[in-house]
Design a protein around this motif. Structure first.
Motif, PDB file in Angstrom:
ATOM      1  N   PRO A  72      20.107  -4.774  -5.759  1.00 24.34           N
ATOM      2  CA  PRO A  72      20.244  -6.632  -5.257  1.00 24.34           C
ATOM      3  C   PRO A  72      21.852  -6.720  -5.514  1.00 24.34           C
ATOM      4  O   PRO A  72      22.239  -6.231  -6.114  1.00 24.34           O
ATOM      5  CB  PRO A  72      19.743  -6.528  -6.712  1.00 24.34           C
ATOM      6  CG  PRO A  72      18.732  -5.532  -7.087  1.00 24.34           C
ATOM      7  CD  PRO A  72      19.628  -4.406  -6.967  1.00 24.34           C
ATOM      8  N   MET A  73      22.185  -7.684  -5.353  1.00 21.90           N
ATOM      9  CA  MET A  73      23.051  -7.863  -4.012  1.00 21.90           C
ATOM     10  C   MET A  73      24.175  -9.029  -5.940  1.00 21.90           C
ATOM     11  O   MET A  73      25.141  -8.546  -6.267  1.00 21.90           O
ATOM     12  CB  MET A  73      23.393  -9.653  -3.313  1.00 21.90           C
ATOM     13  CG  MET A  73      24.458  -9.350  -3.081  1.00 21.90           C
ATOM     14  SD  MET A  73      25.657  -7.567  -2.763  1.00 21.90           S
ATOM     15  CE  MET A  73      25.180  -8.342  -0.692  1.00 21.90           C
ATOM     16  N   ALA A  76      24.769  -6.168  -8.279  1.00 20.01           N
ATOM     17  CA  ALA A  76      26.263  -4.945  -7.859  1.00 20.01           C
ATOM     18  C   ALA A  76      27.340  -5.848  -8.397  1.00 20.01           C
ATOM     19  O   ALA A  76      28.519  -6.190  -8.935  1.00 20.01           O
ATOM     20  CB  ALA A  76      26.011  -5.479  -6.169  1.00 20.01           C
ATOM     21  N   VAL A  77      27.298  -7.921  -8.368  1.00 18.47           N
ATOM     22  CA  VAL A  77      28.506  -8.656  -8.219  1.00 18.47           C
ATOM     23  C   VAL A  77      28.776  -8.423 -10.194  1.00 18.47           C
ATOM     24  O   VAL A  77      29.479  -8.471 -10.032  1.00 18.47           O
ATOM     25  CB  VAL A  77      27.507 -10.043  -7.881  1.00 18.47           C
ATOM     26  CG1 VAL A  77      29.467 -10.616  -7.902  1.00 18.47           C
ATOM     27  CG2 VAL A  77      27.656  -9.836  -5.838  1.00 18.47           C
ATOM     28  N   TYR A  80      30.278  -5.184 -10.669  1.00 20.51           N
ATOM     29  CA  TYR A  80      31.651  -5.511 -10.513  1.00 20.51           C
ATOM     30  C   TYR A  80      32.589  -6.244 -11.709  1.00 20.51           C
ATOM     31  O   TYR A  80      33.759  -6.115 -12.308  1.00 20.51           O
ATOM     32  CB  TYR A  80      31.665  -5.853  -9.265  1.00 20.51           C
ATOM     33  CG  TYR A  80      31.994  -4.586  -8.032  1.00 20.51           C
ATOM     34  CD1 TYR A  80      31.036  -5.532  -7.354  1.00 20.51           C
ATOM     35  CD2 TYR A  80      31.824  -3.436  -8.164  1.00 20.51           C
ATOM     36  CE1 TYR A  80      30.152  -4.448  -6.357  1.00 20.51           C
ATOM     37  CE2 TYR A  80      31.527  -2.789  -7.182  1.00 20.51           C
ATOM     38  CZ  TYR A  80      30.805  -3.166  -6.424  1.00 20.51           C
ATOM     39  OH  TYR A  80      30.060  -2.359  -4.966  1.00 20.51           O
TER      40      TYR A  80
ATOM     41  N   ARG B  20      28.469  -1.391  -2.057  1.00 19.98           N
ATOM     42  CA  ARG B  20      27.585  -2.717  -1.674  1.00 19.98           C
ATOM     43  C   ARG B  20      27.447  -3.834  -2.355  1.00 19.98           C
ATOM     44  O   ARG B  20      28.109  -4.291  -3.571  1.00 19.98           O
ATOM     45  CB  ARG B  20      26.217  -2.278  -1.946  1.00 19.98           C
ATOM     46  CG  ARG B  20      24.909  -3.988  -1.841  1.00 19.98           C
ATOM     47  CD  ARG B  20      23.264  -3.393  -2.115  1.00 19.98           C
ATOM     48  NE  ARG B  20      22.840  -4.284  -1.966  1.00 19.98           N
ATOM     49  CZ  ARG B  20      22.442  -5.132  -1.078  1.00 19.98           C
ATOM     50  NH1 ARG B  20      23.058  -4.837   0.520  1.00 19.98           N
ATOM     51  NH2 ARG B  20      21.562  -5.295  -1.150  1.00 19.98           N
ATOM     52  N   GLY B  21      28.685  -4.923  -2.267  1.00 20.92           N
ATOM     53  CA  GLY B  21      29.057  -6.279  -2.695  1.00 20.92           C
ATOM     54  C   GLY B  21      30.154  -5.899  -3.414  1.00 20.92           C
ATOM     55  O   GLY B  21      30.194  -6.962  -3.657  1.00 20.92           O
ATOM     56  N   MET B  22      30.949  -5.521  -2.988  1.00 21.23           N
ATOM     57  CA  MET B  22      32.217  -5.563  -3.598  1.00 21.23           C
ATOM     58  C   MET B  22      33.311  -7.025  -2.673  1.00 21.23           C
ATOM     59  O   MET B  22      33.930  -6.911  -3.532  1.00 21.23           O
ATOM     60  CB  MET B  22      33.019  -3.317  -2.776  1.00 21.23           C
ATOM     61  CG  MET B  22      34.799  -4.004  -3.784  1.00 21.23           C
ATOM     62  SD  MET B  22      34.492  -4.392  -5.284  1.00 21.23           S
ATOM     63  CE  MET B  22      35.671  -3.144  -6.084  1.00 21.23           C
ATOM     64  N   LEU B  24      31.869  -9.309  -0.954  1.00 25.37           N
ATOM     65  CA  LEU B  24      31.167 -10.314  -1.649  1.00 25.37           C
ATOM     66  C   LEU B  24      31.950 -10.612  -3.563  1.00 25.37           C
ATOM     67  O   LEU B  24      32.289 -11.968  -3.273  1.00 25.37           O
ATOM     68  CB  LEU B  24      30.077 -10.264  -1.580  1.00 25.37           C
ATOM     69  CG  LEU B  24      29.408 -11.652  -2.825  1.00 25.37           C
ATOM     70  CD1 LEU B  24      29.434 -12.930  -1.487  1.00 25.37           C
ATOM     71  CD2 LEU B  24      27.290 -11.706  -2.616  1.00 25.37           C
ATOM     72  N   SER B  25      31.886  -9.991  -4.146  1.00 22.46           N
ATOM     73  CA  SER B  25      32.513 -10.161  -5.407  1.00 22.46           C
ATOM     74  C   SER B  25      34.034 -10.409  -5.411  1.00 22.46           C
ATOM     75  O   SER B  25      34.903 -11.137  -6.202  1.00 22.46           O
ATOM     76  CB  SER B  25      32.371  -8.789  -5.997  1.00 22.46           C
ATOM     77  OG  SER B  25      31.804  -8.139  -5.990  1.00 22.46           O
ATOM     78  N   LEU B  28      33.858 -14.157  -4.113  1.00 22.29           N
ATOM     79  CA  LEU B  28      34.075 -14.496  -5.171  1.00 22.29           C
ATOM     80  C   LEU B  28      35.129 -14.650  -6.603  1.00 22.29           C
ATOM     81  O   LEU B  28      35.022 -16.056  -7.578  1.00 22.29           O
ATOM     82  CB  LEU B  28      32.164 -14.555  -6.148  1.00 22.29           C
ATOM     83  CG  LEU B  28      31.149 -14.742  -5.605  1.00 22.29           C
ATOM     84  CD1 LEU B  28      30.640 -13.954  -6.046  1.00 22.29           C
ATOM     85  CD2 LEU B  28      30.344 -15.889  -5.133  1.00 22.29           C
TER      86      LEU B  28
END
Lengths: 567, 166
Positions: A72-73, A76-77, A80, B20-22, B24-25, B28
């Protein structure tokens, strides 16, 4: 008349010589028909994950259901972000250690050697000292009983945040063991296997003190090898003392310069090391992806060796039966079909699948109902399902005779210890049913039932698990770095021992807890474990699944994957 | 867990930017930085934009073009020890999707108008927000160049004046 025929036919023939209104009607009909066709196919492929059983003309005798749900996005965020915060704190702590504000417990250069070339690479140790050390108490836990379905752990505490450990002289009793590769439950210290191992120790001693080629070839070794060959349904087999060494020492004997090795992306380190030591060209295909493998095979055969374009001496496809980090099972029928079509050789590493898959426990070949003669080199280990140690290679008689004289392990490594050999013989006879009981058969069936039950319950609870429905290795996703440590510790507090894995052994966002189901687990133990997992899952918010399971082969991999080619 | 890879992907750093999502992070993160700077009471909007640009470029330069090697041991026998993260990305293959993305998102941090962030135009945007003030422009452009030039394929593995060589 003409218009009517055109109306009835479903082809895209667009009549040009009719009035506008009719053209509009035809267009609508065309779109309408195609829409239904599209919708039909969409429903087929999105709802039925078992489509592979019918798609490949009956290659697979059984449904092949694998799932790798996408991250799920939001998770993932946040993952990180977690790693980012850990990195910032890591740099801060390094700064404090450098300026002596904080005590430094890692290895440092000596004062009088500061001007030399550095012995310790500071940055390469960053991950270990700043991330791994914080949660180090989840690994290397000392076990002080037999690692069966339940085990005893030595309790340890740390006063300096896991840099050193002290034992409290207390033993944590009866911890449910969900981490040992004890698939058929042969890791036991009572019973026929242990008794026969004791007798053999009394007769032969423990050490052999020689290599197989010199004077270390016992009659027990010969009997074991004959038994292994009979178990697998091949002509001949050979055993080695260490599973890792079996792969790394024997692949160089089979392939050399001028050969091509096609290995799966997620092959174990022993296979990678063996392939590198052999000196052949290595090409990596995407995990369990037969289109990628076929593309590589075709390119290799068409273009030949890299600069000279001569034909390859041999092409060896190296795959594993069950991949222990993903829990996926290799698509063996398709690999064998490809191998036969393009005249390549197949090396199958059944480290985790021998004894654990198949109605008779004979591994992944038995699971798919294929002919063992189709696999050229069958390799496996005795460590997992047989409760012993070591590995074997099995195949045609000429191949094994060749390996007896050309393999490094056979020539230089000490032969297997007699009690271990006896354990293998007894457990294998038990699985085959030759000792006159049905214990082996029952255990194989119990493992299959346990696996299906455990996976089903985890899925129902809402956890994301990877892999095939029948594989006893169950990776459950944790994703965030803090949850790796938290999960391990919370489970231990509730008396369950699990193995957790993080980056860099897995991709950066996909850290996981890996459960290994055993035939020795009773349903009560599994139920207790599942309720505890559910409780910890609620506490740590691990129930990520949104039931958007993608049917294999749509594994979410990155299309643009570049590899390190060192031709 | 062993602190090392257990499969054939020898350097996981090469694939981090494609995960995945890098992306976007990353966006953000920049947004968060900007919002934090905007909440400081006594700085004006053009200064905030310039500060965002500067801090972002500084961090990017440090993390992608200064720090060399990997924070964990890799089984590739030290091939990546002298390479920066940018050079390690995708094993040195140029013009991949992540490289293009990271290059393009540099240019936008120059905003002058209220409407935000179509990444392409941030450089232009900052110019607009600072009302094309000469000092801001020079500062922003210099900062942009420090982080744009190391990304060029011609500078793959190049160490000017021996800086950061070992």
């Amino acid at each position: 008349m003409m218009r009517k025929e055109k109306c009835q036919s479903k082809t895209a023939f667009f009549p040009l010589n009719c009035p506008i209104s009719l053209k509009v009607v035809f267009l609508c009909v065309f779109v309408y028909n195609n829409m239904f066709v599209c919708l039909f196919f969409y429903i087929c492929f999105s709802v039925f994950q078992v489509h592979l059983a019918s798609c490949y003309g009956g290659l697979y005798g059984r449904p092949f259901i694998e799932s790798f749900e996408e991250t799920p996005m939001l998770v993932a965020v946040l993952t990180y972000m977690g790693y980012g915060i850990l990195t910032i704190f890591g740099y801060l702590r390094d700064f404090l250690r450098h300026w002596q504000i904080e005590k430094c417990s890692i290895a440092r250069e000596k004062e009088n050697q500061k001007d030399f070339v550095p012995l310790y690479q500071d940055f390469e140790n960053f991950y270990t000292r700043n991330l791994y050390m914080r949660i180090r108490d989840n690994w290397n836990r000392p076990i002080c009983s037999v690692p069966g379905a339940k085990m005893d752990l030595m309790e340890r505490t740390s006063r300096d945040y896991n840099w050193t450990f002290e034992y409290t002289d207390r033993v944590v009793q009866d911890v449910i063991n969900l981490g040992s590769y004890n698939y058929l439950g042969f890791a036991e210290n009572t019973g026929p296997c242990a008794d026969s191992a004791c007798e053999v120790t009394m007769k032969y001693g423990v050490g052999v003190t020689s290599t197989r080629q010199e004077i270390g070839n016992l009659d027990r070794h010969e009997e074991m090898e004959k038994l292994v060959a009979k178990f697998l349904g091949v002509e001949s087999a050979m055993a080695f003392g260490m599973g890792f060494a079996t792969n790394s020492m024997n692949i160089p004997a089979l392939a050399g310069k001028g050969c091509l090795i096609l290995s799966d992306e997620l092959n174990h380190a022993s296979l990678v090391l063996g392939a590198r030591l052999s000196g052949s060209t290595i090409r990596v295909f995407k995990h369990n992806n037969m289109q990628s493998l076929e593309k590589l095979l075709r390119e290799a055969i068409v273009h030949g060796q890299p600069r000279t374009h001569r034909p390859w001496k041999k092409i060896l496809i190296v795959v594993e039966g069950i991949y222990s980090m993903e829990g996926s099972i290799v698509r063996l029928p398709e690999v064998i079909a490809l191998k036969k079509r393009y005249r390549a050789y197949l090396y199958l590493d059944e480290a985790h699948s021998i004894g654990a898959l198949g109605p008779k426990g004979r591994g992944v070949v038995d699971y798919f109902g294929l002919d063992p003669c189709d696999v050229d080199v069958m390799m496996g280990t005795f460590t997992k399902s047989f409760g012993a140690a070591g590995g074997y290679i099995a195949g045609k008689r000429e191949l094994i005779e060749y390996l007896r004289s050309h393999s490094h392990s056979a020539v230089y490594a000490t032969s297997m210890s007699p009690p271990v050999v006896e354990q293998i013989i007894t457990s294998m006879k038990c699985i085959m049913g030759e000792d006159g009981t049905t214990i082996g058969c029952k255990r194989v069936r119990q493992l299959a039932d346990n696996t299906v039950y455990f996976r089903k319950r985890l899925r129902e609870m809402g956890f994301i698990t990877y892999g095939n429905n029948d594989s006893p290795v169950v990776p459950m996703m944790l994703y965030m770095p803090a949850k790796i440590g938290a999960f391990g510790r919370e489970m231990l507090k509730r008396n369950i021992g699990v193995v957790v894995v993080g980056f860099p052994a897995t991709p950066i966002i996909e850290s996981r807890a890996r459960f290994c189901i055993s035939a020795a687990h009773t349903k009560d133990m599994l139920d207790r474990a599942l309720s505890v997992i559910s409780e910890v899952g609620d506490l740590l918010q691990l129930k990520y699944s949104r039931h958007r399971i993608q049917p294999s082969p749509a594994r979410p991999f990155d299309d643009n994957v570049y590899e390190d080619i060192d031709d | 867990m062993n602190v090392g890879t257990a499969h054939s992907e020898v350097n996981p750093n090469t694939r981090v930017m494609n995960s995945r999502g890098m992306w976007l992070s990353y966006i953000l993160g920049i947004g968060l930085l900007h919002v934090i700077l905007l909440s400081i009471p006594f700085v004006s909007v053009p200064v905030v934009w310039t500060l965002t640009n500067l801090i972002h470029n500084l961090c990017m330069y440090l993390l992608l073009h200064t720090v060399k090697g990997t924070p964990f041991e890799t089984p590739d026998q030290g091939k990546a020890r002298l390479l920066t993260h940018w050079e390690q990305m995708d094993y040195g293959v140029q013009f991949t999707a992540s490289r293009k993305f990271l290059t393009i998102t540099l240019t936008p941090v120059i905003i002058t108008s209220s409407s935000f962030t179509y990444p392409r135009f941030r450089y232009i945007l900052t110019s607009f927000y600072t009302k094309y003030d000469r000092v801001h422009f020079v500062v922003n452009t210099v900062s942009l160049l420090t982080v744009l030039i190391p990304k060029l394929p011609q500078l793959h593995g190049v160490r000017i004046f021996g800086i950061n060589k070992y």
